[in-house]
Design an enzyme around this catalytic site. Structure first.
Site, mmCIF file in Angstrom:
data_model
loop_
_atom_site.group_PDB
_atom_site.id
_atom_site.type_symbol
_atom_site.label_atom_id
_atom_site.label_comp_id
_atom_site.label_asym_id
_atom_site.label_seq_id
_atom_site.Cartn_x
_atom_site.Cartn_y
_atom_site.Cartn_z
ATOM 1 N N CYS A 130 25.486 21.409 -70.262
ATOM 2 C CA CYS A 130 24.284 20.415 -70.746
ATOM 3 C C CYS A 130 24.097 19.297 -69.456
ATOM 4 C CB CYS A 130 23.655 20.654 -72.080
ATOM 5 S SG CYS A 130 22.764 19.786 -72.475
ATOM 6 N N CYS A 133 22.496 16.485 -72.146
ATOM 7 C CA CYS A 133 23.567 16.132 -73.312
ATOM 8 C C CYS A 133 24.531 14.846 -72.347
ATOM 9 C CB CYS A 133 24.136 17.609 -73.851
ATOM 10 S SG CYS A 133 23.105 18.282 -75.186
#
Length: 175
Positions: A130, A133
């Site tokens: 991700c 993130c």
């Protein structure tokens, strides 16, 4: 099971993983709590029960109960967040402006030093791929005074643990 048993279970073609696992276990860039929590959160995120069992057996007793719970919580919350925020990042559009409406209270109050929790969340986010993130956790870590060497060490642990898990998925581990 322990790190030594994981290394022994790795086939010859995974010698590099065996060497990396050994050197990272003795790394002094991270504090013992950061290192242990990174190994455990990465193992859980890698989804291999034998690897998780071995690394929790190795590092669990070296962590406080709160730190062990926080490492597990980092893997759990990022398992959810990485899916959601990867979707938001890749699809874009209106989703970026919409509230997530997902509970994430543990991030605000993980029960351990916030920087340690962020480091574990970074490792899990690297495993789960991700980008949004990883950018967010890297920024939080840098603001908390964590060095690029420490961040890299945590991601190296995550990469190696994940590689071990992938390798052992296709190999029967001796009892």
């Amino acid at each position: 099971m322990s790190i030594d048993s994981l290394k022994a279970a790795l086939p010859d073609y995974a010698k590099d993983l065996k060497l990396n696992l050994g050197s990272l276990a003795n790394d002094f860039v991270l504090t013992p709590q950061q290192l242990g929590g990174t190994f455990i959160a990465s193992a859980i995120a890698s989804r291999n029960p034998a690897v998780t069992h071995a690394l929790v057996a190795e590092y669990g007793p070296k962590l406080s109960p709160e730190a062990l719970q926080a490492a597990r919580a980092a893997a759990a919350i990022m398992g959810m967040n990485n899916v959601y925020y990867r979707f938001v990042h890749l699809v874009g559009g209106d989703y970026e402006k919409m509230p997530a409406r997902l509970r994430m209270n543990v991030i605000a109050n993980p029960g351990v030093d916030k920087a340690d929790f962020e480091l574990w969340a970074m490792a899990v986010s690297a495993i789960n791929g991700c980008g949004l993130c990883m950018e967010s956790h890297e920024r939080q870590l840098r603001e908390a005074g964590i060095t690029s060497e420490q961040i890299q060490a945590a991601v190296r642990v995550a990469a190696t643990v994940h590689g071990v898990a992938v390798t052992l998925d296709g190999v029967e581990i001796p009892a």
